[in-house]
Design a protein around this motif. Sequence first.
Motif: not given
Length: 270
Positions: A214-228, A249-257, A261-264
């Motif tokens: 539901x969070x994603x449907x309300x704000x699909x452009x928010x990277x942290x919601x896809x991440x969570x 998530x990676x498409x919206x915020x490649x730097x944070x992703x 991902x450094x942890x593997x």
Amino acid sequence: VVLLSLARVAAGSSDLSRRRTMAGRARHLAGWAFALSVLGFWWVLCYRRVLDWKTVDQITLVDGLKQLRSGRTQFNLANLYLQSQRLDEALVAYRRSVETDPQERDSQPLYHAGQILMYKGQFAEAETYLQKAVSGYFSPLTLHEEEVWHDYGLALWHVGRYMEAVQNFQNAIITAPNFAKGYNNLGCALVLVGLSDQPPNAQLVQQGLQAAEQAISLEPGMPVYWRNAAVLLGLAGDQQTALSAWERFRALDPYSASAEEAGGTLPREC
């Protein structure tokens, strides 16, 4: 002799008249001097006040530093400090504002003090302030009720009162049904609580995943919601859907992703 006496009387009267005239002039000059000194004093005060009123921030700062027992003035001063990220000074001013309200009816300084304490990692004290904030009064024009419930829920989560946190996230959503941030954190809380039960509570986990969706449907452009959502799906065992969410998530915020991902592997914390 009579003439001499009359002359002396006339001279005495003349001297008395001159003294009276001089005394009158002295009083007149003293009056003018006093008036001018008062006028000068008020001119200096007005000039200083004009300098104080050069900007809104300036008058807020000047009055805040002088009127330490005024709750409203201290609240405005704290807001000024908060805007400048001067968090320690803002917290002191918010606390002074709270102290002027023994019944703690005004939610705003309580809420902002709680926010700062959470940012500083002082969750137990933050929970105390935020609990009082949800019980106080505030104008919806200046403070959104759902934000107060939500942040109180966060504080409760950090002090280990997990189901109470869930209840307050739900209160936030009841207050504002389109509150995406509330759904996001409700989803995290429900899945983590459900998985911590022995055996795991599948119903809570499912409710949590629905809240995250539901969070994603309300704000699909928010990277942290896809991440969570990716984290929660991974914890629930749906790896394929989790990877799909992570790609969004990676498409919206490649730097944070990339950093995570450094942890593997996908992170396991919401």
